[in-house]
Scaffold this motif. Structure first.
Motif, mmCIF file in Angstrom:
data_model
loop_
_atom_site.group_PDB
_atom_site.id
_atom_site.type_symbol
_atom_site.label_atom_id
_atom_site.label_comp_id
_atom_site.label_asym_id
_atom_site.label_seq_id
_atom_site.Cartn_x
_atom_site.Cartn_y
_atom_site.Cartn_z
ATOM 1 N N PRO A 48 0.812 -1.082 -0.019
ATOM 2 C CA PRO A 48 -0.052 0.042 -0.086
ATOM 3 C C PRO A 48 0.943 1.309 -0.066
ATOM 4 C CG PRO A 48 0.014 -1.081 2.355
ATOM 5 C CD PRO A 48 0.781 -1.902 1.244
ATOM 6 N N GLY A 49 0.139 2.380 -0.362
ATOM 7 C CA GLY A 49 1.040 3.425 -0.175
ATOM 8 C C GLY A 49 1.955 3.871 -1.274
ATOM 9 N N GLN A 50 1.969 3.369 -2.321
ATOM 10 C CA GLN A 50 2.848 3.282 -3.341
ATOM 11 C C GLN A 50 2.670 4.343 -4.542
ATOM 12 O OE1 GLN A 50 2.444 0.088 -6.758
ATOM 13 N NE2 GLN A 50 2.002 -1.022 -4.844
ATOM 14 N N SER A 51 1.240 4.939 -4.459
ATOM 15 C CA SER A 51 1.028 5.924 -5.321
ATOM 16 C C SER A 51 0.044 6.746 -5.119
ATOM 17 C CB SER A 51 0.749 5.565 -6.912
ATOM 18 O OG SER A 51 -0.239 4.783 -7.097
ATOM 19 N N ARG A 52 -0.893 7.668 -5.858
ATOM 20 C CA ARG A 52 -1.832 8.506 -5.469
ATOM 21 C C ARG A 52 -2.984 7.855 -5.766
ATOM 22 N NH1 ARG A 52 0.158 10.868 -10.332
ATOM 23 N NH2 ARG A 52 -1.301 11.415 -11.876
ATOM 24 N N VAL A 53 -2.941 6.750 -6.496
ATOM 25 C CA VAL A 53 -4.307 6.053 -6.720
ATOM 26 C C VAL A 53 -4.516 4.782 -5.872
ATOM 27 C CG1 VAL A 53 -4.318 7.048 -8.985
ATOM 28 C CG2 VAL A 53 -3.167 4.772 -8.678
ATOM 29 N N THR A 54 -3.539 4.562 -4.699
ATOM 30 C CA THR A 54 -3.883 3.396 -3.977
ATOM 31 C C THR A 54 -4.077 3.933 -2.541
ATOM 32 O OG1 THR A 54 -1.374 3.323 -3.405
ATOM 33 C CG2 THR A 54 -2.155 2.082 -5.367
ATOM 34 N N THR A 55 -4.459 3.061 -1.375
ATOM 35 C CA THR A 55 -4.735 3.335 -0.196
ATOM 36 C C THR A 55 -3.319 3.918 0.421
ATOM 37 O OG1 THR A 55 -4.833 2.458 1.758
ATOM 38 C CG2 THR A 55 -3.723 1.076 0.364
ATOM 39 N N PRO A 56 -3.323 5.143 1.040
ATOM 40 C CA PRO A 56 -2.216 5.853 1.762
ATOM 41 C C PRO A 56 -1.743 4.986 2.798
ATOM 42 C CG PRO A 56 -4.496 6.999 2.504
ATOM 43 C CD PRO A 56 -4.762 5.938 1.481
ATOM 44 N N ARG A 57 -2.319 3.646 3.301
ATOM 45 C CA ARG A 57 -1.694 2.966 4.510
ATOM 46 C C ARG A 57 -0.110 2.798 4.237
ATOM 47 N NH1 ARG A 57 -3.591 -2.852 7.188
ATOM 48 N NH2 ARG A 57 -1.861 -3.232 8.540
ATOM 49 N N LYS A 58 0.928 2.897 5.109
ATOM 50 C CA LYS A 58 2.038 3.031 4.820
ATOM 51 C C LYS A 58 2.672 1.707 5.568
ATOM 52 C CE LYS A 58 2.815 6.817 2.622
ATOM 53 N NZ LYS A 58 3.356 7.010 1.255
ATOM 54 N N VAL A 197 -13.010 9.234 -9.653
ATOM 55 C CA VAL A 197 -13.728 8.345 -8.686
ATOM 56 C C VAL A 197 -13.626 8.418 -7.370
ATOM 57 C CG1 VAL A 197 -14.094 5.859 -8.301
ATOM 58 C CG2 VAL A 197 -14.349 6.580 -10.616
ATOM 59 N N LYS A 198 -12.290 8.822 -7.113
ATOM 60 C CA LYS A 198 -11.848 8.799 -5.689
ATOM 61 C C LYS A 198 -12.422 9.971 -5.214
ATOM 62 C CE LYS A 198 -7.525 9.272 -2.839
ATOM 63 N NZ LYS A 198 -6.175 9.344 -3.165
ATOM 64 N N SER A 199 -12.267 11.006 -5.708
ATOM 65 C CA SER A 199 -12.942 12.430 -5.237
ATOM 66 C C SER A 199 -14.184 12.473 -5.031
ATOM 67 C CB SER A 199 -12.557 13.655 -6.439
ATOM 68 O OG SER A 199 -13.433 13.535 -7.627
ATOM 69 N N GLN A 200 -14.875 11.396 -5.477
ATOM 70 C CA GLN A 200 -16.358 11.124 -5.244
ATOM 71 C C GLN A 200 -16.462 10.297 -4.049
ATOM 72 O OE1 GLN A 200 -17.765 9.965 -9.031
ATOM 73 N NE2 GLN A 200 -17.639 11.929 -10.171
ATOM 74 N N GLY A 201 -15.677 9.757 -3.320
ATOM 75 C CA GLY A 201 -15.736 8.874 -2.321
ATOM 76 C C GLY A 201 -16.300 7.579 -2.819
ATOM 77 N N ARG A 304 -18.754 6.766 1.099
ATOM 78 C CA ARG A 304 -19.979 7.563 0.986
ATOM 79 C C ARG A 304 -21.121 6.795 1.981
ATOM 80 N NH1 ARG A 304 -20.651 7.937 -5.446
ATOM 81 N NH2 ARG A 304 -22.527 9.023 -5.065
ATOM 82 N N GLU A 305 -22.232 7.648 2.286
ATOM 83 C CA GLU A 305 -23.195 7.017 3.259
ATOM 84 C C GLU A 305 -23.788 6.016 2.474
ATOM 85 O OE1 GLU A 305 -25.527 9.347 6.467
ATOM 86 O OE2 GLU A 305 -26.689 9.432 4.761
ATOM 87 N N GLN A 306 -24.042 4.897 3.052
ATOM 88 C CA GLN A 306 -24.850 3.728 2.415
ATOM 89 C C GLN A 306 -25.706 3.176 3.755
ATOM 90 O OE1 GLN A 306 -22.291 0.587 0.409
ATOM 91 N NE2 GLN A 306 -20.927 1.653 1.600
ATOM 92 N N LYS A 307 -26.974 2.521 2.998
ATOM 93 C CA LYS A 307 -28.010 1.851 3.866
ATOM 94 C C LYS A 307 -27.487 0.365 3.934
ATOM 95 C CE LYS A 307 -32.242 3.115 3.532
ATOM 96 N NZ LYS A 307 -33.548 3.119 2.754
ATOM 97 N N THR A 308 -27.785 -0.234 5.152
ATOM 98 C CA THR A 308 -27.462 -1.594 5.208
ATOM 99 C C THR A 308 -28.160 -2.108 6.713
ATOM 100 O OG1 THR A 308 -25.888 -3.400 5.425
ATOM 101 C CG2 THR A 308 -25.342 -1.566 6.547
ATOM 102 N N ALA A 309 -27.754 -3.267 7.101
ATOM 103 C CA ALA A 309 -28.543 -3.763 8.411
ATOM 104 C C ALA A 309 -27.270 -4.035 9.317
ATOM 105 C CB ALA A 309 -29.080 -5.177 8.246
ATOM 106 N N ASP A 310 -27.433 -3.838 10.750
ATOM 107 C CA ASP A 310 -26.694 -4.382 11.767
ATOM 108 C C ASP A 310 -26.752 -5.669 12.174
ATOM 109 O OD1 ASP A 310 -28.713 -4.280 13.359
ATOM 110 O OD2 ASP A 310 -28.380 -2.166 14.377
ATOM 111 N N ILE A 311 -25.950 -6.165 13.321
ATOM 112 C CA ILE A 311 -26.070 -7.357 13.655
ATOM 113 C C ILE A 311 -27.449 -7.898 14.120
ATOM 114 C CG2 ILE A 311 -25.121 -7.147 15.965
ATOM 115 C CD1 ILE A 311 -23.239 -9.378 15.403
#
Length: 354
Positions: A48-58, A197-201, A304-311
């Motif tokens: 991870p963290g190798q470019s601007r189009v991947t997760t920033p986790r280092k 796509v990333k800028s739109q979450g 982005r906000e989503q609808k789902t169910a909890d446990i």
């Protein structure tokens, strides 16, 4: 089923936010010279963290070998290795511990085991693929000395797709851009799409093409051990993979007279005039290039906000936090190569054992 392979086998362990990811490789022939720099290079392509189009986790993703090597060579005994997790943000997932996220493993893992590690997806996280890349790198080193090469590249992201056959591209271009696409112009279009796509979450999927060259004829079993079935199982076992095709695959708008591969003898060796079969016929390699395509879905975690169910089954609204890939394709290229390399080496060793 945490073990892959028949003779060349990998058993992986670890979770996204656990102490480490690791594995045990069994069945690797003795005497293979292990290039540590190459193995680390393969991990760097996945990390991870190798470019601007991947997760920033280092994460450094530095591999440590625990057994199976002596004076830089394999000894034939199990090869144990591990890669420490050093940059977890487990608090990012506290709000998800009782949530069944859409299209994630949360519900199915909970249903199967009655418990789940909600931190980063636990065992279902693509971070587990570190073990596959290490084992795949070792498989690649062995295959290289018998003349077999394994290459993969991003051929489509969203609606941006390469339009030419793999033979029309320079594989040396693959690592020259952050999406690992051999067409520089298409690569720029892919990057712009991912950034939008990333800028739109949101997230987006695509296709990775794999090419295996130098495979001898005769690998694979005729009925339940077909080589293309093994490759398909290997690819479909990668996180986010939704489809696999080899050869002409789903390009079915042709007559048999158009796609049959006629045999011809050239320089004392049997070959085919075309390769619609993708290097495999009746489940057995015919000596031609093996080529295939792997479809990846959009990453399920969207910001982005989503609808789902909890446990408890109550409908809720939630929004994910944390560091995530807007598109998995760039980091999945070395994973596709690793799974293909392990499969080919396994079937090569199976053929030798007959």
């Amino acid at each position: 089923m945490n073990t892959f392979g028949n003779i060349f086998r990998l058993t992986s362990f670890g979770e996204s936010h656990g102490k480490a990811i690791g594995g045990v490789i069994d069945g690797c022939p003795a005497g293979l010279e292990v290039d540590m720099d190459f193995i680390q290079q393969e991990l760097d392509r996945r990390r991870p963290g190798q470019s601007r189009v991947t997760t920033p986790r280092k994460e450094a993703d530095t591999v440590v070998f625990l057994s199976g090597l002596f004076e830089g060579k394999t000894t034939g005994v199990p090869i144990g290795f591990m890669v420490e997790n050093t940059n977890q943000h487990s608090s990012d997932y506290e709000n998800l511990k009782d949530v069944f996220r859409p299209s994630h493993a949360d519900f199915t893992y909970y249903t199967k085991y009655g418990i789940r590690d909600y931190r980063g997806g636990g065992r279902s996280s693509a971070r587990e693929t570190i073990a596959r890349v290490v084992a795949g790198a070792i498989a690649k080193l062995y295959l290289k000395q018998i003349g077999i090469s394994v290459t993969a590249y991003t051929s489509q992201i969203g609606s941006v797709a390469l339009e030419r056959d793999y033979t029309q591209y320079d594989f040396n271009e693959i690592e020259n851009n952050i999406v690992r696409c051999p067409d520089p112009q298409k690569a720029e279009e892919m990057i712009r799409l991912i950034e939008e796509v990333k800028s739109q979450g949101d997230t987006i999927g695509g296709v990775i093409t794999g090419v295996i060259q130098g495979t001898p004829a005769g690998l694979g079993e005729p009925v339940f051990g077909k080589l293309h079935a093994a490759l398909g199982a290997a690819m479909l076992g990668i996180n986010a993979v939704k489809g696999f095709e080899y050869g002409s695959g789903f390009d079915v708008d042709h007559r048999g007279s158009e796609v049959n591969d006629s045999f011809v003898k050239e320089d004392g060796k049997m070959s085919t005039l075309t390769n619609h079969s993708g290097g495999i016929q009746a489940g057995i390699s015919n000596g031609q290039d093996i080529y295939f395509r792997v479809a990846f879905k959009p990453v399920s975690t969207i910001l982005r906000e989503q609808k789902t169910a909890d446990i408890q089954g109550d409908t809720i609204l939630f929004k994910a936090r944390g560091r995530h890939d807007p598109c998995v394709l760039p980091r999945a290229v070395p994973i596709v190569e690793a799974m293909a390399a392990m499969t080919l080496l396994d079937y090569y060793l199976l053929a030798k054992s007959h």
